[in-house]
Design an enzyme around this catalytic site. Structure first.
Site, PDB file in Angstrom:
ATOM      1  N   MET A  78       0.226  14.426   4.421  1.00 33.28           N
ATOM      2  CA  MET A  78      -1.132  13.807   5.012  1.00 33.28           C
ATOM      3  C   MET A  78      -0.816  12.898   6.215  1.00 33.28           C
ATOM      4  SD  MET A  78      -3.661  14.809   3.465  1.00 33.28           S
ATOM      5  CE  MET A  78      -5.053  13.558   3.749  1.00 33.28           C
ATOM      6  N   PRO A  79      -1.803  12.266   6.826  1.00 33.70           N
ATOM      7  CA  PRO A  79      -1.456  11.681   7.917  1.00 33.70           C
ATOM      8  C   PRO A  79      -1.267  10.057   7.891  1.00 33.70           C
ATOM      9  CG  PRO A  79      -4.001  11.738   7.586  1.00 33.70           C
ATOM     10  CD  PRO A  79      -3.081  12.621   6.563  1.00 33.70           C
ATOM     11  N   THR A  80      -0.608   9.628   8.918  1.00 30.69           N
ATOM     12  CA  THR A  80      -0.234   8.288   8.951  1.00 30.69           C
ATOM     13  C   THR A  80      -0.997   7.653  10.024  1.00 30.69           C
ATOM     14  OG1 THR A  80       1.888   8.172   7.874  1.00 30.69           O
ATOM     15  CG2 THR A  80       1.364   6.168   9.157  1.00 30.69           C
ATOM     16  N   ASP A 137      -1.779   7.067   4.898  1.00 29.49           N
ATOM     17  CA  ASP A 137      -1.079   5.596   5.084  1.00 29.49           C
ATOM     18  C   ASP A 137      -2.006   5.216   6.433  1.00 29.49           C
ATOM     19  OD1 ASP A 137       0.938   5.343   3.114  1.00 29.49           O
ATOM     20  OD2 ASP A 137       1.888   6.993   4.049  1.00 29.49           O
TER      21      ASP A 137
END
Length: 63
Positions: free
Chosen positions: A1-3, A40
């Site tokens: 998933m992205p930060t 995040d």
């Protein structure tokens, strides 16, 4: 998933930041799938004296 890395001028309240990270997380899960606890977000508050747009520091009057 992205930060996500978010830089913005200082001055937002904790409540505003809380709402921002909740919404970014919600939309990320909605669009990308996954779980909220895998998103995040890092927020950096930048002093106005350290940010310039168009060659003018944000401590200077805007026209």
């Amino acid at each position: 998933m992205p930060t996500y890395h978010i830089e913005m001028l200082e001055g937002r309240t904790i409540e505003q930041k809380k709402k921002l990270v909740e919404e970014i997380t919600r939309v990320s899960v909605e669009v990308l799938g996954g779980k909220p606890d895998s998103v995040d977000i890092l927020i950096t508050d930048v002093k106005r004296e350290n940010w310039a747009t168009g060659g003018v520091l944000w401590t200077e009057p805007r026209t």
